[in-house]
Design a protein around this motif. Structure first.
Motif, mmCIF file in Angstrom:
data_model
loop_
_atom_site.group_PDB
_atom_site.id
_atom_site.type_symbol
_atom_site.label_atom_id
_atom_site.label_comp_id
_atom_site.label_asym_id
_atom_site.label_seq_id
_atom_site.Cartn_x
_atom_site.Cartn_y
_atom_site.Cartn_z
ATOM 1 N N GLU A 39 11.087 72.141 28.709
ATOM 2 C CA GLU A 39 10.197 71.516 27.739
ATOM 3 C C GLU A 39 8.833 72.195 27.819
ATOM 4 N N VAL A 40 8.499 72.947 26.787
ATOM 5 C CA VAL A 40 7.222 73.654 26.779
ATOM 6 C C VAL A 40 6.096 72.784 26.244
ATOM 7 N N ARG A 41 6.453 71.797 25.417
ATOM 8 C CA ARG A 41 5.543 70.780 24.928
ATOM 9 C C ARG A 41 6.375 69.531 24.682
ATOM 10 N N PRO A 42 5.767 68.367 24.566
ATOM 11 C CA PRO A 42 6.570 67.180 24.241
ATOM 12 C C PRO A 42 7.383 67.405 22.972
ATOM 13 N N GLN A 43 8.687 67.159 23.074
ATOM 14 C CA GLN A 43 9.653 67.320 21.973
ATOM 15 C C GLN A 43 9.802 68.772 21.514
ATOM 16 N N ALA A 53 4.490 68.810 17.483
ATOM 17 C CA ALA A 53 5.303 69.349 18.579
ATOM 18 C C ALA A 53 4.879 70.755 18.988
ATOM 19 N N THR A 54 4.347 71.531 18.053
ATOM 20 C CA THR A 54 4.058 72.938 18.337
ATOM 21 C C THR A 54 2.575 73.282 18.339
ATOM 22 N N ASN A 55 1.750 72.473 17.656
ATOM 23 C CA ASN A 55 0.345 72.818 17.424
ATOM 24 C C ASN A 55 0.227 74.198 16.782
#
Length: 420
Positions: A318-322, A203-205
């Motif tokens: 939503e900055v990234r998926p989930q 979710a964050t990388n």
């Protein structure tokens, strides 16, 4: 088989689901053996099973084993974010199992699906979080007229069942599959530890090494998460309310702090307690800019989401998926993963299949035992039958090519005698 009653997103995804299910099956050799045994012996012939479980490839292989044993199965999802739509399609179109689950469904549809599977008037209930049992007892008790028992596979669900039993409202014998050694050790500890971090990283990388990870709760799940976060190079802080578990964390070398001291220094804060309001408004107010919040407890009540919404001065985005970002009045940004639901299933794929191989093998064997032994059981929370856990562990060792010692007759006699 596609004519089965079902409510899935797209039956056209069935072949992709089959590939996913078959891939998982490669890492589930024990359940494969159970499947073959059930297909030969048919211990569940004539039994209707209602299941509320995560609709994943691993669950599909459990249900295939039960179906092979003669069970007629209706499945609803136990979490709106964990449903794999291709797996759901494969279960209906290829494996003959009725499924009522779509990824991301609203709460009303989720509840309706629980009632739908109960309307099959099941003999056995398989639950993951006690939602199915709760709905049956609170809303539609008449649908339990033919039910003889069931299984619960989560810590949260067993807690709820024990409360129901204590208050005298539980009408069925329910086996606490969660409370076996293989489930607690491998599923809760190793499975939750790995899959939670998998969800956070997908979710964050984000880099885990060098970051401060706060783990709220040091039960089996929290212990596994702390171990794996430390193994990736994180500085791990544990919060606890149980003195024994807190002392265990200290003896394992973790820093133990109250939440009001841990929250302000957290880069990543993960709740895994099974309780509500673990991260409250005062803790949210103290988080640093960019802090990541995640939950790996069964329900989305561990983080005070209404307070987070109320504190936000901007619409969450939503900055990234989930991964949803909340902006507070002073400009700090808080990132919430998987809507505060189970991050390992909402943002990843849950436990590895090799872990679920043991948990689901225990569950399958327990279901077969219930089918044959239910007439002598009273309502309440029961343990898994003696020997099932050991049998599954032995089969797993065999599949791994690991050999162990056996007690000699003299050793057995010594252990079973009070005389020196």
């Amino acid at each position: 088989m596609a004519s089965l009653h079902s409510d899935v997103a797209d039956l056209g995804l069935a072949q992709a689901g089959v590939r996913r299910v078959e891939w998982a099956e490669r890492a589930m050799p024990v359940l494969r053996k159970v499947h073959d045994r059930f297909a030969a012996e048919r211990p569940l012939a004539g039994m209707r099973v209602a299941a509320c479980m995560h609709v994943t490839a691993e669950t599909a292989n459990l249900l295939r084993a039960l179906s092979g044993g003669g069970a007629e199965i209706a499945l609803a999802a136990s979490n709106p974010l964990s449903t794999q739509d291709d797996t759901a399609a494969a279960l209906v179109a290829e494996y003959g199992i009725s499924v009522y689950a779509r990824a991301g469904i609203d709460p009303q549809s989720y509840d309706r699906n629980l009632v739908t599977v109960l309307e099959q008037r099941p003999h056995l209930l398989l639950d993951d979080g006690c939602d199915l049992v709760n709905v049956a007892h609170m809303e539609r008790p008449e649908l339990l007229s033919e039910a003889v028992g069931g299984c619960e596979q989560t810590t949260t669900g067993v807690i709820r069942l024990r409360r129901m039993s204590t208050e005298g409202v539980l009408k069925l014998p329910m086996v606490a599959v969660n409370d076996t050694a293989t489930k607690r050790m491998f599923d809760n500890r190793y499975g939750t530890g790995q899959s939670t971090l998998d969800g956070i990283m997908r979710a964050t990388n984000a880099m885990i090494a060098g970051r401060t990870v706060v783990v709220a709760g040091f039960g089996y799940c929290g212990r596994g998460l702390a171990e794996r976060a430390r193994g990736l190079g994180a500085r791990v802080i544990v919060t606890e309310v149980d003195p024994v578990k807190a002392l265990d964390a200290v003896m394992q070398g973790y820093t133990v702090l109250p939440m009001d001291e841990a929250a302000p220094i957290a880069d990543v804060l993960v709740t895994v307690t099974g309780n509500r309001d673990v991260v409250r408004a005062e803790h949210l107010a103290s988080l640093k800019d960019g802090a990541v919040l995640a939950n790996s407890g069964h329900f989305d009540v561990e983080i005070d989401l209404p307070s987070l919404e109320a504190m936000s001065v901007d619409i969450r985005r939503e900055v990234r998926p989930q991964a949803d970002e909340y902006v507070l009045s002073d400009g700090r940004r808080i990132v919430l993963l998987a809507e505060g639901r189970l991050v390992n299933l909402g943002a990843a794929e849950g436990h590895p299949a090799a872990v679920m191989d043991m948990s689901f093998s225990v569950q399958a064997l327990t279901v077969a035992w219930l089918a044959g032994a239910h007439s002598g059981l009273e309502p309440g929370v029961l343990d898994v039958p003696d020997g099932v856990d050991t049998q599954v562990a032995g089969l797993e060792l065999e599949a791994l090519g690991v050999r162990i010692d056996r007690l000699s007759p003299d050793q057995l006699e010594y252990l079973n005698s009070w005389q020196v």
